[in-house]
Design a protein around this motif. Structure first.
Motif, PDB file in Angstrom:
ATOM      1  N   TRP A   1       0.582  -1.113   0.113  1.00 46.32           N
ATOM      2  CA  TRP A   1      -0.111  -0.224   0.302  1.00 46.32           C
ATOM      3  C   TRP A   1       1.306   1.086   0.155  1.00 46.32           C
ATOM      4  O   TRP A   1       0.944   2.508  -0.889  1.00 46.32           O
ATOM      5  N   VAL A   2       1.933   1.466   0.795  1.00 44.29           N
ATOM      6  CA  VAL A   2       2.123   2.889   0.610  1.00 44.29           C
ATOM      7  C   VAL A   2       4.039   2.666   1.594  1.00 44.29           C
ATOM      8  O   VAL A   2       4.028   1.304   2.341  1.00 44.29           O
ATOM      9  N   LYS A   3       5.193   3.236   1.322  1.00 46.55           N
ATOM     10  CA  LYS A   3       6.188   2.445   1.764  1.00 46.55           C
ATOM     11  C   LYS A   3       6.517   3.669   2.280  1.00 46.55           C
ATOM     12  O   LYS A   3       6.702   5.598   2.428  1.00 46.55           O
ATOM     13  N   VAL A   4       6.876   4.101   3.961  1.00 51.07           N
ATOM     14  CA  VAL A   4       7.429   5.233   4.666  1.00 51.07           C
ATOM     15  C   VAL A   4       8.293   4.862   5.829  1.00 51.07           C
ATOM     16  O   VAL A   4       8.606   4.124   6.189  1.00 51.07           O
ATOM     17  N   GLN A   5       9.766   5.622   5.537  1.00 50.72           N
ATOM     18  CA  GLN A   5      10.781   5.247   6.366  1.00 50.72           C
ATOM     19  C   GLN A   5      11.758   4.117   6.070  1.00 50.72           C
ATOM     20  O   GLN A   5      12.095   3.653   6.490  1.00 50.72           O
ATOM     21  N   GLY A   6      11.230   3.532   4.352  1.00 52.39           N
ATOM     22  CA  GLY A   6      11.682   2.471   4.345  1.00 52.39           C
ATOM     23  C   GLY A   6      11.155   1.237   4.790  1.00 52.39           C
ATOM     24  O   GLY A   6      11.372   0.146   3.978  1.00 52.39           O
ATOM     25  N   VAL A   7      10.195   1.813   5.657  1.00 50.64           N
ATOM     26  CA  VAL A   7       9.128   0.716   5.144  1.00 50.64           C
ATOM     27  C   VAL A   7       8.259   0.026   4.723  1.00 50.64           C
ATOM     28  O   VAL A   7       7.095   1.025   4.819  1.00 50.64           O
ATOM     29  N   ILE A   8       7.374  -0.848   4.286  1.00 50.21           N
ATOM     30  CA  ILE A   8       6.645  -1.187   3.248  1.00 50.21           C
ATOM     31  C   ILE A   8       5.332  -2.116   4.252  1.00 50.21           C
ATOM     32  O   ILE A   8       5.674  -3.019   4.899  1.00 50.21           O
ATOM     33  N   LEU A   9       4.043  -0.989   3.531  1.00 52.34           N
ATOM     34  CA  LEU A   9       3.075  -1.904   4.669  1.00 52.34           C
ATOM     35  C   LEU A   9       1.961  -2.310   3.257  1.00 52.34           C
ATOM     36  O   LEU A   9       1.745  -1.981   2.377  1.00 52.34           O
ATOM     37  N   ASN A  10       2.112  -3.947   4.250  1.00 57.25           N
ATOM     38  CA  ASN A  10       1.523  -4.447   2.758  1.00 57.25           C
ATOM     39  C   ASN A  10      -0.051  -5.626   4.270  1.00 57.25           C
ATOM     40  O   ASN A  10       0.284  -5.919   5.145  1.00 57.25           O
ATOM     41  N   THR A  11      -0.809  -5.569   2.580  1.00 59.27           N
ATOM     42  CA  THR A  11      -1.605  -6.961   3.657  1.00 59.27           C
ATOM     43  C   THR A  11      -1.984  -7.585   2.532  1.00 59.27           C
ATOM     44  O   THR A  11      -1.870  -7.990   1.313  1.00 59.27           O
ATOM     45  N   PHE A  12      -2.066  -9.155   2.579  1.00 60.44           N
ATOM     46  CA  PHE A  12      -2.594 -10.608   2.393  1.00 60.44           C
ATOM     47  C   PHE A  12      -3.431 -11.128   2.642  1.00 60.44           C
ATOM     48  O   PHE A  12      -4.015 -11.211   4.082  1.00 60.44           O
ATOM     49  N   ALA A  13      -3.220 -12.062   1.696  1.00 64.64           N
ATOM     50  CA  ALA A  13      -3.967 -13.534   2.559  1.00 64.64           C
ATOM     51  C   ALA A  13      -3.247 -14.325   1.653  1.00 64.64           C
ATOM     52  O   ALA A  13      -2.539 -14.440   0.831  1.00 64.64           O
ATOM     53  N   SER A  14      -3.543 -15.710   3.167  1.00 62.84           N
ATOM     54  CA  SER A  14      -2.407 -16.812   1.859  1.00 62.84           C
ATOM     55  C   SER A  14      -3.317 -18.006   2.488  1.00 62.84           C
ATOM     56  O   SER A  14      -3.994 -17.787   3.493  1.00 62.84           O
ATOM     57  N   TYR A  15      -1.894 -19.155   2.069  1.00 64.39           N
ATOM     58  CA  TYR A  15      -2.847 -20.677   2.265  1.00 64.39           C
ATOM     59  C   TYR A  15      -1.655 -21.685   2.726  1.00 64.39           C
ATOM     60  O   TYR A  15      -0.214 -21.314   1.202  1.00 64.39           O
ATOM     61  N   ASN A  16      -0.643 -21.263   3.981  1.00 73.82           N
ATOM     62  CA  ASN A  16      -0.173 -22.259   4.482  1.00 73.82           C
ATOM     63  C   ASN A  16      -0.180 -24.030   4.551  1.00 73.82           C
ATOM     64  O   ASN A  16      -1.131 -24.363   5.378  1.00 73.82           O
ATOM     65  N   TRP A  17       1.383 -24.360   4.417  1.00 72.64           N
ATOM     66  CA  TRP A  17       1.102 -25.784   4.501  1.00 72.64           C
ATOM     67  C   TRP A  17       1.808 -26.510   5.054  1.00 72.64           C
ATOM     68  O   TRP A  17       2.730 -25.722   5.427  1.00 72.64           O
TER      69      TRP A  17
END
Length: 259
Positions: free
Chosen positions: A181-197
């Protein structure tokens, strides 16, 4: 005649020495990956897993395949449901890699502390990692008047066969769809959906688990911090959980040849 033969021998040895000196491995790649996690419902508790690896890239084979030998140390620990899960030890081996794919064989010395058991075992494995920004096809979503940075889709996984049969055939990995979504002070904010096994054929009870998750992730360089809400099934325990989890993950790679 003797001087001529001696001169020829000296020239031949000098040529071989020059050829040997001219040859050098392609690189000395190494890496470390790992995480620290907290399962907030208490079924797995606090945990950590990861590895550190140092290798040598010896040659580039036809088709762009790289031949590598390596030494590594791996670990996997958690505070709850520990039998047949907790394990650690060194290994040596070789693999062939091309782009995001690798396959190889290693000899591992593994300690299972809860079982007071040590093994020395050959392990066949294949692995992959790939990340795409699919915004070229989907477009970028907006927040307010600003568009997102990227729409990354990624997958990581490993399949393996433990020849002495303690863990058997298995696989672990994930697929993830996110939005940067956005990068602030070198930090990227991400939202996600995943499947883990995380699945294997032997000694499954305290190991096998799989399910979806949604969450938010903060990325900065080699570190990322994840808060997720996951739905997880433990087939052999006949348990099904819905809980928040907190994970700090790192990945850092290097090549000693390039500094």
């Amino acid at each position: 005649m003797i001087l001529r033969a001696g001169g020829l021998t000296l020239a031949l040895l000098s040529g071989l020495a020059a050829s040997a000196a001219a040859y050098a491995p392609l690189g000395y790649p190494g890496s470390t990956w790992g995480n620290l996690s907290r399962d907030l419902d208490g079924l797995e508790g606090n945990g950590t897993m990861g590895n550190i690896r140092q290798g040598v890239d010896w040659a580039k084979l036809p088709g762009g395949v790289t031949f590598n030998t390596f030494g590594a140390y791996r670990w996997r620990f958690r505070s709850e449901q520990r039998p047949y899960y907790n394990a650690a030890g060194p290994g040596v081996g070789f693999d062939f890699s091309r782009g995001p794919l690798a396959a190889g064989l290693d000899l591992s010395w593994v300690r299972y502390p809860e079982l007071s058991r040590d093994t020395r075992d050959f392990l066949l494995y294949g692995s992959w990692y790939r990340r795409w920004d699919i915004s070229r096809w989907t477009g970028k979503p907006y927040w307010g008047l600003r568009s997102a940075l990227a729409v990354p889709f990624s997958t990581w996984g490993r399949v393996e066969y433990d020849i002495d049969g303690v863990e058997g055939a298995g696989s672990q990995g994930w697929v993830k769809q996110g939005i940067d979504w956005v990068k602030v002070q070198g930090v990227i904010l991400n939202t996600f959906a995943s499947y883990n096994w995380r699945l294997r054929s032997d000694n499954q009870k305290f190991y096998n688990a799989h399910g979806p998750a949604v969450g938010v992730q903060f990325d900065r360089g080699p570190l990322n911090l994840v808060l997720d809400y996951n739905w997880r099934s433990y087939p052999q325990l006949q348990e099904y959980t819905r809980t928040f989890g907190l994970t700090l993950t790192w990945y850092y790679g290097w090549d000693l040849k390039r500094g």
